[in-house]
Design a protein around this motif. Sequence first.
Motif, PDB file in Angstrom:
ATOM      1  N   ASN A 340       0.810  -1.222   0.000  1.00 48.25           N
ATOM      2  CA  ASN A 340       0.000   0.000   0.000  1.00 48.25           C
ATOM      3  C   ASN A 340       0.843   1.271   0.000  1.00 48.25           C
ATOM      4  OD1 ASN A 340      -2.332  -1.693   0.451  1.00 48.25           O
ATOM      5  ND2 ASN A 340      -1.578  -1.903   2.538  1.00 48.25           N
ATOM      6  N   GLY A 341       2.157   1.106  -0.022  1.00 52.96           N
ATOM      7  CA  GLY A 341       3.041   2.265   0.029  1.00 52.96           C
ATOM      8  C   GLY A 341       3.097   2.926   1.389  1.00 52.96           C
ATOM      9  N   VAL A 342       2.731   2.186   2.453  1.00 51.54           N
ATOM     10  CA  VAL A 342       2.712   2.745   3.812  1.00 51.54           C
ATOM     11  C   VAL A 342       4.007   2.370   4.533  1.00 51.54           C
ATOM     12  CG1 VAL A 342       1.537   2.756   6.049  1.00 51.54           C
ATOM     13  CG2 VAL A 342       0.188   2.640   3.933  1.00 51.54           C
ATOM     14  N   ASN A 343       4.713   3.372   5.055  1.00 55.99           N
ATOM     15  CA  ASN A 343       5.981   3.093   5.745  1.00 55.99           C
ATOM     16  C   ASN A 343       5.934   3.480   7.227  1.00 55.99           C
ATOM     17  OD1 ASN A 343       5.963   5.869   5.356  1.00 55.99           O
ATOM     18  ND2 ASN A 343       8.192   5.997   5.079  1.00 55.99           N
ATOM     19  N   ASP A 344       4.724   3.529   7.792  1.00 61.33           N
ATOM     20  CA  ASP A 344       4.525   3.856   9.206  1.00 61.33           C
ATOM     21  C   ASP A 344       4.460   2.546   9.998  1.00 61.33           C
ATOM     22  OD1 ASP A 344       3.400   4.420  11.726  1.00 61.33           O
ATOM     23  OD2 ASP A 344       2.261   6.133  10.962  1.00 61.33           O
ATOM     24  N   LEU A 345       5.561   2.201  10.657  1.00 62.94           N
ATOM     25  CA  LEU A 345       5.674   0.915  11.357  1.00 62.94           C
ATOM     26  C   LEU A 345       4.590   0.736  12.419  1.00 62.94           C
ATOM     27  CD1 LEU A 345       7.432  -1.669  11.681  1.00 62.94           C
ATOM     28  CD2 LEU A 345       8.757  -0.420  13.391  1.00 62.94           C
ATOM     29  N   GLU A 346       4.273   1.801  13.153  1.00 63.81           N
ATOM     30  CA  GLU A 346       3.278   1.700  14.229  1.00 63.81           C
ATOM     31  C   GLU A 346       1.872   1.456  13.647  1.00 63.81           C
ATOM     32  OE1 GLU A 346       4.593   1.613  17.285  1.00 63.81           O
ATOM     33  OE2 GLU A 346       6.523   2.040  16.331  1.00 63.81           O
ATOM     34  N   ALA A 347       1.573   2.074  12.521  1.00 62.42           N
ATOM     35  CA  ALA A 347       0.273   1.858  11.878  1.00 62.42           C
ATOM     36  C   ALA A 347       0.158   0.425  11.377  1.00 62.42           C
ATOM     37  CB  ALA A 347       0.088   2.838  10.722  1.00 62.42           C
ATOM     38  N   LEU A 348       1.267  -0.117  10.876  1.00 62.95           N
ATOM     39  CA  LEU A 348       1.281  -1.514  10.429  1.00 62.95           C
ATOM     40  C   LEU A 348       1.008  -2.452  11.595  1.00 62.95           C
ATOM     41  CD1 LEU A 348       2.454  -0.271   7.851  1.00 62.95           C
ATOM     42  CD2 LEU A 348       4.184  -2.062   7.838  1.00 62.95           C
ATOM     43  N   GLN A 349       1.642  -2.171  12.726  1.00 58.26           N
ATOM     44  CA  GLN A 349       1.435  -3.014  13.900  1.00 58.26           C
ATOM     45  C   GLN A 349      -0.010  -2.912  14.397  1.00 58.26           C
ATOM     46  OE1 GLN A 349       2.852  -5.399  15.280  1.00 58.26           O
ATOM     47  NE2 GLN A 349       2.086  -5.563  17.376  1.00 58.26           N
ATOM     48  N   TYR A 350      -0.597  -1.731  14.335  1.00 58.93           N
ATOM     49  CA  TYR A 350      -1.987  -1.568  14.759  1.00 58.93           C
ATOM     50  C   TYR A 350      -2.922  -2.420  13.894  1.00 58.93           C
ATOM     51  CZ  TYR A 350      -6.552   0.552  15.650  1.00 58.93           C
ATOM     52  OH  TYR A 350      -7.879   0.756  15.960  1.00 58.93           O
ATOM     53  N   ALA A 351      -2.743  -2.335  12.572  1.00 63.17           N
ATOM     54  CA  ALA A 351      -3.571  -3.148  11.670  1.00 63.17           C
ATOM     55  C   ALA A 351      -3.333  -4.633  11.907  1.00 63.17           C
ATOM     56  CB  ALA A 351      -3.263  -2.778  10.217  1.00 63.17           C
ATOM     57  N   ASN A 352      -2.084  -4.990  12.166  1.00 63.20           N
ATOM     58  CA  ASN A 352      -1.727  -6.385  12.430  1.00 63.20           C
ATOM     59  C   ASN A 352      -2.404  -6.893  13.709  1.00 63.20           C
ATOM     60  OD1 ASN A 352       0.062  -8.728  11.758  1.00 63.20           O
ATOM     61  ND2 ASN A 352       0.930  -8.272  13.762  1.00 63.20           N
ATOM     62  N   VAL A 353      -2.406  -6.063  14.735  1.00 62.63           N
ATOM     63  CA  VAL A 353      -3.045  -6.412  15.999  1.00 62.63           C
ATOM     64  C   VAL A 353      -4.544  -6.624  15.805  1.00 62.63           C
ATOM     65  CG1 VAL A 353      -3.735  -5.415  18.221  1.00 62.63           C
ATOM     66  CG2 VAL A 353      -1.331  -5.432  17.567  1.00 62.63           C
ATOM     67  N   LEU A 354      -5.186  -5.765  15.000  1.00 58.31           N
ATOM     68  CA  LEU A 354      -6.614  -5.938  14.734  1.00 58.31           C
ATOM     69  C   LEU A 354      -6.881  -7.244  13.979  1.00 58.31           C
ATOM     70  CD1 LEU A 354      -7.958  -2.395  13.763  1.00 58.31           C
ATOM     71  CD2 LEU A 354      -8.034  -3.551  15.968  1.00 58.31           C
ATOM     72  N   CYS A 355      -5.975  -7.600  13.062  1.00 55.31           N
ATOM     73  CA  CYS A 355      -6.106  -8.880  12.354  1.00 55.31           C
ATOM     74  C   CYS A 355      -6.042 -10.047  13.330  1.00 55.31           C
ATOM     75  CB  CYS A 355      -5.028  -9.024  11.291  1.00 55.31           C
ATOM     76  SG  CYS A 355      -5.283  -7.987   9.821  1.00 55.31           S
ATOM     77  N   ASN A 356      -5.145  -9.974  14.297  1.00 58.49           N
ATOM     78  CA  ASN A 356      -5.048 -11.018  15.322  1.00 58.49           C
ATOM     79  C   ASN A 356      -6.287 -11.027  16.216  1.00 58.49           C
ATOM     80  OD1 ASN A 356      -2.487 -11.789  14.463  1.00 58.49           O
ATOM     81  ND2 ASN A 356      -1.427 -10.493  15.942  1.00 58.49           N
ATOM     82  N   GLU A 357      -6.683  -9.849  16.660  1.00 62.04           N
ATOM     83  CA  GLU A 357      -7.779  -9.732  17.617  1.00 62.04           C
ATOM     84  C   GLU A 357      -9.106 -10.216  17.040  1.00 62.04           C
ATOM     85  OE1 GLU A 357      -9.725  -6.255  20.481  1.00 62.04           O
ATOM     86  OE2 GLU A 357      -8.937  -5.722  18.511  1.00 62.04           O
ATOM     87  N   GLN A 358      -9.374  -9.879  15.785  1.00 61.96           N
ATOM     88  CA  GLN A 358     -10.666 -10.224  15.183  1.00 61.96           C
ATOM     89  C   GLN A 358     -10.582 -11.355  14.160  1.00 61.96           C
ATOM     90  OE1 GLN A 358     -13.129  -9.292  16.665  1.00 61.96           O
ATOM     91  NE2 GLN A 358     -12.648  -7.336  17.641  1.00 61.96           N
ATOM     92  N   GLY A 359      -9.381 -11.926  13.952  1.00 56.77           N
ATOM     93  CA  GLY A 359      -9.242 -13.097  13.108  1.00 56.77           C
ATOM     94  C   GLY A 359      -9.337 -12.821  11.621  1.00 56.77           C
ATOM     95  N   MET A 360      -8.355 -12.081  11.090  1.00 60.61           N
ATOM     96  CA  MET A 360      -8.286 -11.825   9.649  1.00 60.61           C
ATOM     97  C   MET A 360      -6.896 -12.156   9.123  1.00 60.61           C
ATOM     98  SD  MET A 360     -10.281  -8.270   8.765  1.00 60.61           S
ATOM     99  CE  MET A 360      -9.075  -7.180   9.536  1.00 60.61           C
ATOM    100  N   ASP A 361      -6.846 -12.647   7.889  1.00 60.09           N
ATOM    101  CA  ASP A 361      -5.573 -12.883   7.219  1.00 60.09           C
ATOM    102  C   ASP A 361      -4.975 -11.537   6.799  1.00 60.09           C
ATOM    103  OD1 ASP A 361      -3.479 -13.554   5.525  1.00 60.09           O
ATOM    104  OD2 ASP A 361      -4.781 -14.273   3.912  1.00 60.09           O
ATOM    105  N   PRO A 362      -3.849 -11.112   7.368  1.00 62.36           N
ATOM    106  CA  PRO A 362      -3.291  -9.804   7.016  1.00 62.36           C
ATOM    107  C   PRO A 362      -2.780  -9.740   5.579  1.00 62.36           C
ATOM    108  CG  PRO A 362      -1.793 -10.995   8.461  1.00 62.36           C
ATOM    109  CD  PRO A 362      -3.053 -11.788   8.413  1.00 62.36           C
ATOM    110  N   ILE A 363      -2.435 -10.897   4.994  1.00 63.76           N
ATOM    111  CA  ILE A 363      -1.948 -10.888   3.608  1.00 63.76           C
ATOM    112  C   ILE A 363      -3.076 -10.492   2.663  1.00 63.76           C
ATOM    113  CG2 ILE A 363      -0.890 -12.218   1.747  1.00 63.76           C
ATOM    114  CD1 ILE A 363       0.415 -14.006   3.819  1.00 63.76           C
ATOM    115  N   SER A 364      -4.186 -11.218   2.723  1.00 65.79           N
ATOM    116  CA  SER A 364      -5.311 -10.899   1.827  1.00 65.79           C
ATOM    117  C   SER A 364      -5.902  -9.533   2.144  1.00 65.79           C
ATOM    118  CB  SER A 364      -6.392 -11.977   1.922  1.00 65.79           C
ATOM    119  OG  SER A 364      -6.038 -13.099   1.143  1.00 65.79           O
TER     120      SER A 364
END
Length: 615
Positions: A340-364
């Motif tokens: 997505n052209g996003v280089n904000d490490l903290e924002a990536l971790q936030y989205a990653n945490v939501l994927c873990n918390e609510q059960g989503m594949d972060p790749i797709s």
Amino acid sequence: MSWAGKILRVNLTDGTVKSEPLRMDWAKLYLGSRGLATKYFVDEVDAQVDPLSAANKIIWATGPLTGTMASTGGRYTVVTKGPLTGAIACSNSGGYWGAELKCAGWDMVIFEGASPKPVYLYVNDDVAELRDASALWGHSVWETEETLKKLHQDPLLRISSIGLAGENGVLFAAVVNDLHRAAGRSGVGAVMGSKNLKAVAVRGTKGVGNIANPMEFMKVTAEKKKILAENGVTGQGLPAYGTQVLMNVINEIGALPTRNHRDVQFEGAKDISAEAMAAPRASDGKKHLVTNQACFGCTIACGRISKIDKTHFTVENKPQYWGASGGLEYEAAWALGAANGVNDLEALQYANVLCNEQGMDPISFGATIGAVMELFDMGVLTKEQLGVEAPFGSAQALAQFAEMTARGEGFGKEIGQGSKRLTAKYGHPDLSMSVKGQEFPAYDSRGIQGMGLAYATSNRGACHLRGYTVASEVLGIPVKTDPLSAEGKPELVKAFQDATAAFDSAGICIFTSFAWTLADVAPQVAAACGDEFTLENMEKIGERIWNMERDFNNRAGFTAKDDSLPPRLLNEPAKTGPAKGLVNKLPEMLPKYYAARGWTPEGELTEQTRTRLGL
């Protein structure tokens, strides 16, 4: 013979739970986990079944080395027909859940039908019963795990569950265990949700005691652990940096897909790399990475545990996300970042945490956002439709889309259908970077040619873990091949695919293959299960499994036309890096691959191949 010898069959429609003996004749031919569960599945389920109907089945399965002292023996798989792809789905997870099921005395759990109300399966050794999960429905994976441990007064209970994504029918919903380990791909969590199955909670105290040759098993597993410890990747790189060690490496060789595969190198790669995770932040002087973590029985410990900067816009008013949690791995960091052209490490971790918390594949999820951002860039999608400005590089849009998709709100409902359906709806199906409906992982196949063939022919849609030729083409494992050449890649891909099927089915982690070959796995399986598991037999088992999966897909309606890549990768040359000017050479490789497999030019199994493999 280190199978438990028993499976649980759960009829969700009737509310019944029954024990039955494991088919040992099948175990000898398909080993366990991925292979054996798929054999049960394809034998019992019509290939034309609607993935989200009650007629589909979903299976949790361990391997013969799961729960043993073999290194990384904590793996389990979830097998079903995937709603994202319509193909066979087999998602693999680590953590502790797989070993717990095996130690409770079960090789596999088969779920049939659909429950009229939310339920969870509770297993405590020989006790197995369905229980009401109405109070858990509408809650996250994290809340579900905490509630069940308190309810059963057992902090050692291991839980495999879905969050809101699985409940809401997100087609790339994952099944999550141990808070942040996941059977992540192909939408297995959506199948679980369609059956009103919230969780599988397991406590096992029996252990795995039926090893065929205990003394030999102790000796050979110790020898193989030494190989892992002394290897540069499994003994040094992965423990220190995790899979994120690849971010800068893949970027430098010009194979890091960027901005929905428009580019092959990302100028912000260094900002979201393993090195960045381990460096003190400018904001608070603390490191993003807290520590590494291992799954059950693992001597590698590639897992990441991270903390988000409390002052970051994503969490400044959300203290529930301030603690240490599962951190970014390479595929997630790429999908949420470079794609997505996003280089904000903290924002990536936030989205990653939501994927873990609510059960989503972060790749797709991340790759679908890449398509959304390109459609926004083209003016096809607008802020009014999306609810947010969504240019490439927007950390704000990434965070907001993660929240919307997990909750099934607004445009998040459309993102949750995956990039194939979304781009087709808005008139640009060519912008879905996927195969068979499943989004690509973090390797551009113009810069790593073998991966293009591996993606195109993967039985579960685009996937790096079905034939990781990156090991050979980039890292030189077990031999170095030229990533820019198509020569020899059909045979290389086949060899990797077959070996991976055997690794997966044994119940161990594919990361061991950076140091081990099947010649290292076979003696461990032989000591655990019996002398017939020679290297030659293990190779044949892997090939048998691959062909069984392919045959199911052919019967489900997939043809050679589905073994393709998006036009962008076949027609638009790489703009920069070593692969500059190259497209993927799939048309050159695919016919040779079919021949190497013993398939027809249409990609179907010949009678000779069926006979040779006993299919």
